[in-house]
Design a protein around this motif. Structure first.
Motif, PDB file in Angstrom:
ATOM      1  N   HIS A 151       0.833  -1.200   0.000  1.00 30.87           N
ATOM      2  CA  HIS A 151       0.000   0.000   0.000  1.00 30.87           C
ATOM      3  C   HIS A 151       0.866   1.247   0.000  1.00 30.87           C
ATOM      4  N   GLU A 152       1.949   1.223   0.784  1.00 30.73           N
ATOM      5  CA  GLU A 152       2.856   2.365   0.833  1.00 30.73           C
ATOM      6  C   GLU A 152       3.531   2.582  -0.520  1.00 30.73           C
ATOM      7  N   ASN A 153       3.920   1.494  -1.205  1.00 33.37           N
ATOM      8  CA  ASN A 153       4.514   1.624  -2.537  1.00 33.37           C
ATOM      9  C   ASN A 153       3.599   2.406  -3.473  1.00 33.37           C
ATOM     10  N   LEU A 154       2.335   2.017  -3.516  1.00 35.34           N
ATOM     11  CA  LEU A 154       1.388   2.636  -4.449  1.00 35.34           C
ATOM     12  C   LEU A 154       1.152   4.106  -4.101  1.00 35.34           C
ATOM     13  N   GLN A 155       0.956   4.395  -2.826  1.00 31.58           N
ATOM     14  CA  GLN A 155       0.701   5.772  -2.409  1.00 31.58           C
ATOM     15  C   GLN A 155       1.921   6.643  -2.645  1.00 31.58           C
ATOM     16  N   ALA A 156       3.104   6.156  -2.247  1.00 32.33           N
ATOM     17  CA  ALA A 156       4.325   6.951  -2.385  1.00 32.33           C
ATOM     18  C   ALA A 156       4.655   7.208  -3.844  1.00 32.33           C
ATOM     19  N   ASN A 157       4.486   6.204  -4.695  1.00 35.03           N
ATOM     20  CA  ASN A 157       4.796   6.381  -6.114  1.00 35.03           C
ATOM     21  C   ASN A 157       3.853   7.380  -6.761  1.00 35.03           C
ATOM     22  N   ALA A 158       2.557   7.304  -6.425  1.00 35.85           N
ATOM     23  CA  ALA A 158       1.586   8.254  -6.970  1.00 35.85           C
ATOM     24  C   ALA A 158       1.911   9.670  -6.519  1.00 35.85           C
ATOM     25  N   GLU A 159       2.283   9.849  -5.245  1.00 33.76           N
ATOM     26  CA  GLU A 159       2.631  11.183  -4.739  1.00 33.76           C
ATOM     27  C   GLU A 159       3.887  11.718  -5.415  1.00 33.76           C
ATOM     28  N   SER A 160       4.870  10.851  -5.614  1.00 34.63           N
ATOM     29  CA  SER A 160       6.121  11.277  -6.243  1.00 34.63           C
ATOM     30  C   SER A 160       5.882  11.750  -7.673  1.00 34.63           C
ATOM     31  N   ILE A 161       5.130  10.957  -8.435  1.00 37.52           N
ATOM     32  CA  ILE A 161       4.850  11.317  -9.830  1.00 37.52           C
ATOM     33  C   ILE A 161       4.027  12.597  -9.903  1.00 37.52           C
ATOM     34  N   ALA A 162       3.011  12.697  -9.057  1.00 37.00           N
ATOM     35  CA  ALA A 162       2.169  13.898  -9.052  1.00 37.00           C
ATOM     36  C   ALA A 162       2.989  15.135  -8.736  1.00 37.00           C
ATOM     37  N   ALA A 163       4.041  14.967  -7.909  1.00 42.85           N
ATOM     38  CA  ALA A 163       4.869  16.115  -7.531  1.00 42.85           C
ATOM     39  C   ALA A 163       5.717  16.595  -8.690  1.00 42.85           C
ATOM     40  N   TYR A 164       6.483  15.697  -9.334  1.00 45.18           N
ATOM     41  CA  TYR A 164       7.399  16.199 -10.372  1.00 45.18           C
ATOM     42  C   TYR A 164       6.693  16.547 -11.674  1.00 45.18           C
ATOM     43  N   LEU A 165       5.496  15.978 -11.889  1.00 48.08           N
ATOM     44  CA  LEU A 165       4.716  16.385 -13.064  1.00 48.08           C
ATOM     45  C   LEU A 165       3.816  17.585 -12.779  1.00 48.08           C
ATOM     46  N   ASP A 166       3.749  17.975 -11.517  1.00 46.78           N
ATOM     47  CA  ASP A 166       2.873  19.080 -11.105  1.00 46.78           C
ATOM     48  C   ASP A 166       1.444  18.833 -11.584  1.00 46.78           C
ATOM     49  N   ILE A 167       0.940  17.634 -11.259  1.00 46.28           N
ATOM     50  CA  ILE A 167      -0.434  17.291 -11.651  1.00 46.28           C
ATOM     51  C   ILE A 167      -1.416  18.147 -10.862  1.00 46.28           C
ATOM     52  N   ARG A 168      -2.370  18.730 -11.568  1.00 51.09           N
ATOM     53  CA  ARG A 168      -3.359  19.621 -10.973  1.00 51.09           C
ATOM     54  C   ARG A 168      -4.742  18.999 -11.061  1.00 51.09           C
ATOM     55  N   ASP A 169      -5.657  19.491 -10.240  1.00 48.40           N
ATOM     56  CA  ASP A 169      -6.995  18.906 -10.273  1.00 48.40           C
ATOM     57  C   ASP A 169      -7.747  19.260 -11.550  1.00 48.40           C
ATOM     58  N   THR A 170      -7.176  20.150 -12.343  1.00 44.85           N
ATOM     59  CA  THR A 170      -7.803  20.496 -13.624  1.00 44.85           C
ATOM     60  C   THR A 170      -7.264  19.656 -14.770  1.00 44.85           C
ATOM     61  N   ASP A 171      -6.263  18.808 -14.486  1.00 40.35           N
ATOM     62  CA  ASP A 171      -5.665  17.994 -15.544  1.00 40.35           C
ATOM     63  C   ASP A 171      -6.594  16.862 -15.973  1.00 40.35           C
ATOM     64  N   ARG A 172      -6.421  16.461 -17.227  1.00 44.07           N
ATOM     65  CA  ARG A 172      -7.187  15.340 -17.780  1.00 44.07           C
ATOM     66  C   ARG A 172      -6.227  14.505 -18.614  1.00 44.07           C
ATOM     67  N   ALA A 173      -5.869  13.344 -18.081  1.00 38.23           N
ATOM     68  CA  ALA A 173      -4.831  12.516 -18.698  1.00 38.23           C
ATOM     69  C   ALA A 173      -5.434  11.375 -19.492  1.00 38.23           C
ATOM     70  N   ALA A 174      -4.904  11.148 -20.682  1.00 34.65           N
ATOM     71  CA  ALA A 174      -5.365  10.028 -21.502  1.00 34.65           C
ATOM     72  C   ALA A 174      -4.691   8.748 -21.027  1.00 34.65           C
ATOM     73  N   ALA A 175      -5.494   7.758 -20.676  1.00 32.47           N
ATOM     74  CA  ALA A 175      -4.963   6.450 -20.277  1.00 32.47           C
ATOM     75  C   ALA A 175      -4.769   5.621 -21.542  1.00 32.47           C
ATOM     76  N   THR A 176      -3.691   5.903 -22.264  1.00 33.37           N
ATOM     77  CA  THR A 176      -3.432   5.236 -23.537  1.00 33.37           C
ATOM     78  C   THR A 176      -2.772   3.885 -23.363  1.00 33.37           C
ATOM     79  N   LEU A 177      -2.261   3.603 -22.165  1.00 36.76           N
ATOM     80  CA  LEU A 177      -1.549   2.354 -21.906  1.00 36.76           C
ATOM     81  C   LEU A 177      -2.435   1.423 -21.079  1.00 36.76           C
ATOM     82  N   PRO A 178      -2.262   0.111 -21.216  1.00 42.65           N
ATOM     83  CA  PRO A 178      -3.143  -0.815 -20.491  1.00 42.65           C
ATOM     84  C   PRO A 178      -2.983  -0.709 -18.978  1.00 42.65           C
ATOM     85  N   MET A 179      -4.062  -0.948 -18.269  1.00 39.42           N
ATOM     86  CA  MET A 179      -4.084  -0.782 -16.824  1.00 39.42           C
ATOM     87  C   MET A 179      -3.217  -1.816 -16.112  1.00 39.42           C
ATOM     88  N   HIS A 180      -3.022  -3.010 -16.717  1.00 40.56           N
ATOM     89  CA  HIS A 180      -2.210  -4.027 -16.050  1.00 40.56           C
ATOM     90  C   HIS A 180      -0.715  -3.726 -16.144  1.00 40.56           C
TER      91      HIS A 180
END
Length: 860
Positions: A151-180
């Motif tokens: 659980h910590e891996n998933l949360q920490a990785n999401a926070e790290s990526i959101a930080a360096y990409l500066d993801i905002r609540d107004t962003d809309r990302a295309a999920a072009t890659l498979p979920m698995h």
């Protein structure tokens, strides 16, 4: 939602999955069916979490880029159930991992429903409290070796990526890659963490519908592996108008430095940033990123560690050099360890730092550069492949081999002609083992495997084996039942399209299929697969093995099917044309409906994601399939009758007059050549890809100039007839590109405004044309039966040939029986279609043989 309170004490969950409702009515997911708010998503996740039960259980999720699959995934993370993600397009992987790990629940799609197959009320396994997610290592699809993530891996990785990409609540990302795939999953996680929206789709970036959805959703970010960027080049991404795009991310393999520089420059010009990233499944997704401002000057670098992580270089004896060695990563996103059997699911952390296996150096500016691999692992199209494992698998099948790969291809060298399996079967075994597309596997048969002086395999020599090797013949539909279904479909495509380069990643349109071969192919596929999915002609063969629609049902002993509207219209129209010419009945307008259908099919079969030259070649082939049999028949009639002259044989009467009964063939041919010439201009080709609806709509407006004779043109004159009816072809093209109700209403409005008055004093004819074109715009399929489909398919597939030949058939019979004359005209046309197809196939085979013989003589 709150974490369910009824779970066992000490159960952990992933915070961003628990906190969805905190984002309120903001949009969470956007699909082609519409948006889903965070509040709605939280309600669905909560309901599914309750269905999963109070006891922690192992859930195998057959993943797909759908809201249903996402809901199950988030529900499991929120409720503390470990999830094993398996690709939904890889049935062998589903079977293999189900056998290996015996999940307590299997969540999967079943037709149009989503099913939770509960195999037991409590878990059969010991599940460690920290275990949240199980993913296949890149390239090991179906292998029992899995990455254990917490659980910590998933949360920490999401926070790290959101930080360096500066993801905002107004962003809309295309999920072009498979979920698995860990990269695709991290896009979803990092955006849901910040309350941003995810554009969830299974469409390829080569599909015009994807870009329609992306623009409508005001997409701000796009992610891809190196192959994605190949596709972006192919579809003219540089010229696209994407006003809301903020950044593009790349991972999943090395992108060549020159392409990094080019895309960085492209982004600067268009106002978006390029983030080049580096990661592994074992680090949940990402370990390093290259700041966008450095992409142009340091395109060869992997970059710096993501927030919260760090690198060190471990020296290697066989890689001397200052600050050079194996790259070792440390951070909160490093996996718990591997699992190779169910007993490993009870293990805690067995790994504290990640030895990546990549050889790197730290440059003076602090950036890390990847310069090689410690082992023979290759990363191909974003998948990490172990050639040694492939060799071991082939050895079990009696095949001695050596394998090596680069970023684009796995080369499999085998000795002699394998006794146990053929070349095609070797490729099938390798693709099933690795999850690679067939185009990325090259099988080379050698007298002896290349060796070094030490006797060890010469893998460098194997990597240089890039010369294509002829494939073994592909079995046809009559092959033995033991032949895999995927190979049978390849054989069917090869036989009906007369191609010898068919792989599981080939599609009907990609192989140059057109409206003339579409009908026959669809009938054969329906026999093999049941009801076909929408847009089957654009799908790769491997996806056709699992049609999204349920099998055709039987009613009163008859198989229920659907009949595509364009096929139905072609079949009905040719019967109306022939019957009206013979005066069996008087229902005119069929030929003009066929012009609309021709434009509709032109857009579907020729305006593909292929490059401009391949598009033009395909249009040329279709034009030849119209012109050659028509001219051949007319030339024969010129010899035996006095009904035609050389102008008619050369299909020039529409230009030179006087017009005759073959105006439809000539006009259709001229229009194909005209639009091919238009799209041969690079700027127009880019415009069509960028504005798939607006361009044909503009041509439709231009065609209405001829329709209303604004410059003295008249549809009853012979020069030039094509100018007065081109609007019908353009209207069909526009209808095929109409992706929204509003666009379809606009096209339909043109029909209702432009058809009345086109045939002066013939309201019944105008009604037929309006009805046919309206059906083409709004109705994709009709309920039907297999027997009806066969009759309609034969008539539609032979419609061109019936039109050409019926003029020389019915005059001999109409005085005796108009019905007999009609039936005979249809049958002769069908027979001529079969003859023309056989002659064309033999000519192409002979032509290929002559070319091969010529190449052999030159080589000698």
């Amino acid at each position: 939602m709150k974490a369910p309170s009824g779970l066992l004490p000490g159960t952990k969950s992933v915070p961003f999955a628990v906190g969805l409702a905190a984002h309120g009515d903001r949009t969470a997911v956007i699909t082609a069916d519409g948006p889903v708010s965070y509040r709605e998503l939280a309600v669905r996740v909560d309901a599914t979490a309750r269905r999963l039960g109070r006891e922690r259980r192992l859930i195998l999720l057959v993943a797909s880029n759908t809201v249903d699959a996402l809901v199950v995934h988030l529900a499991a993370l929120a409720a503390g159930h470990p999830v094993l993600l398996v690709p939904g397009d890889h049935p062998e992987a589903v079977r293999s991992l189900t056998r290996a790990y015996d999940p307590d629940i299997v969540a999967h799609a079943d037709g149009g429903r989503w099913v939770l197959d509960e195999r037991r009320p409590a878990s059969a396994h010991t599940l460690h409290p920290d275990l949240a997610l199980l993913l296949s290592t890149s390239g090991s699809t179906g292998s029992p070796k899995l990455v254990r993530l917490s659980h910590e891996n998933l949360q920490a990785n999401a926070e790290s990526i959101a930080a360096y990409l500066d993801i905002r609540d107004t962003d809309r990302a295309a999920a072009t890659l498979p979920m698995h795939y860990c990269y695709g999953l991290s896009v979803v996680h990092s955006h849901l963490l910040r309350g941003a929206a995810v554009i969830l789709t299974g469409l390829s970036v080569t599909d015009a519908c994807f870009w329609e959805l992306f623009r409508t959703a005001r997409g701000t970010s796009l992610s891809g592996v190196p192959y994605t960027f190949d596709l972006l080049d192919r579809v003219g991404f540089e010229a696209m108008d994407l006003p809301h795009l903020r950044y593009v991310t790349q991972a999943g393999g090395r992108l060549a430095p020159d392409r990094v520089k080019r895309y960085a420059a492209m982004g600067r010009a268009a106002g978006w940033d390029l983030f080049v990233m580096y990661g592994q499944t074992e680090a949940t997704a990402r370990m390093a990123y290259l700041p966008p401002e450095l992409a142009a000057t340091r395109p060869q670098a992997a970059g710096v560690a993501v927030p919260g992580g760090s690198f060190r270089i471990q020296p290697l004896a066989d890689w001397p050099g200052e600050a050079t060695g194996e790259l070792v990563y440390t951070g909160p996103n490093v996996m718990l360890g591997y699992a190779e059997c169910p007993a490993d699911l009870g293990l805690g952390r067995t790994v504290d730092e990640l030895h990546t296996g990549d050889v790197a150096r730290r440059a003076p500016d602090g950036l890390y550069e990847l310069i090689g691999r410690r082992s023979r692992f290759a990363k191909i199209l974003g998948l990490r492949i172990d050639p040694q494992r492939v060799e071991a698998m082939l050895e079990k099948h009696g095949v001695t081999s050596c394998c090596a790969g680069d970023d684009d291809e796995l080369v499999v060298a085998v000795t002699g002609a394998p006794d146990a399996v053929g070349r095609t079967e070797v490729r099938r075994l390798v693709t099933a083992e690795c999850g690679l597309p067939a185009r990325a596997v090259r099988v080379c048969v050698l007298a002896e495997l290349p060796r070094l002086a030490t006797g060890k395999p010469d893998y460098r020599a194997i990597r240089e084996l890039t010369r294509p090797v002829p494939e073994a013949p592909v079995p046809g539909p009559g092959a033995a039942a033991s032949v895999p279904a995927a190979v049978d479909l390849c054989g069917l495509y090869a036989r009906l399209l007369d191609r010898d380069d068919v792989t599981e990643d080939s599609s009907f349109v990609g192989l140059g299929g057109d409206s003339l071969s579409y009908v026959e192919m669809s009938l054969h596929l329906e026999d093999a697969l049941g009801r076909l999915p929408d847009h089957w002609h654009t799908l790769p063969i491997r996806e056709l093995r699992q049609p999204s629609a349920p099998p055709a049902r039987r009613r009163n002993g008859l198989r229920r099917r659907t009949l595509e509207m364009s096929v139905a219209l072609r079949a009905v129209a040719i019967v109306l044309i022939v019957g009206s010419h013979i005066h069996l009945f008087w229902v005119k307008g069929g030929a003009h409906v066929l012009l609309g259908v021709a434009g509709y099919n032109f857009a579907r079969f020729h305006l593909t994601s292929a490059d401009r030259r391949e598009r033009l070649r395909n249009v040329g082939r279709s034009a030849a399939r119209i012109a050659v049999p028509s001219t051949a028949w007319l030339a024969l009639m010129l010899l035996v009758t006095d009904d035609y002259d050389l102008t008619g044989v050369l299909l020039l009467t529409s230009l030179l007059g006087p017009n005759d009964g073959f105006w439809f063939i000539e006009v259709l041919l001229y229009m194909l050549l005209a639009v091919a010439a238009l799209l041969a201009v690079p700027r127009m080709d880019r415009a069509e890809r960028r504005f798939p609806f607006a361009l044909p709509a503009g041509l439709l407006a231009l065609g209405l100039v001829g329709r209303y004779a604004l410059f003295g043109l008249d549809d009853r004159m012979h020069v030039p007839l094509v100018a007065t009816v081109f609007w019908l072809f353009a209207l069909g093209w526009t209808a095929a590109r109409a992706a929204t109700v509003r666009q379809r209403l606009l096209v339909n409005a043109v029909v209702l405004a432009a058809v009345p008055g086109f045939f002066s004093g013939e309201p019944a004819r105008e009604a037929v044309v309006m009805a046919g074109l309206t059906l083409l715009i709004w109705v994709r399929n009709l309920p039907s039966l297999a027997s009806v489909n066969r009759v309609a398919g034969v008539l539609a597939g032979s419609s061109l040939y019936i039109y050409v030949t019926h003029w020389q058939v019915f005059p001999y019979l109409e005085d005796r029986s108009k019905l007999l004359a009609t039936l005979a005209s249809l049958l002769v046309g069908i027979a001529y279609a079969a003859l023309a197809t056989r002659v064309a196939t033999r000519w192409r085979s002979s032509h290929r043989a002559r070319k091969a013989s010529l190449r052999a003589r030159r080589a000698a």
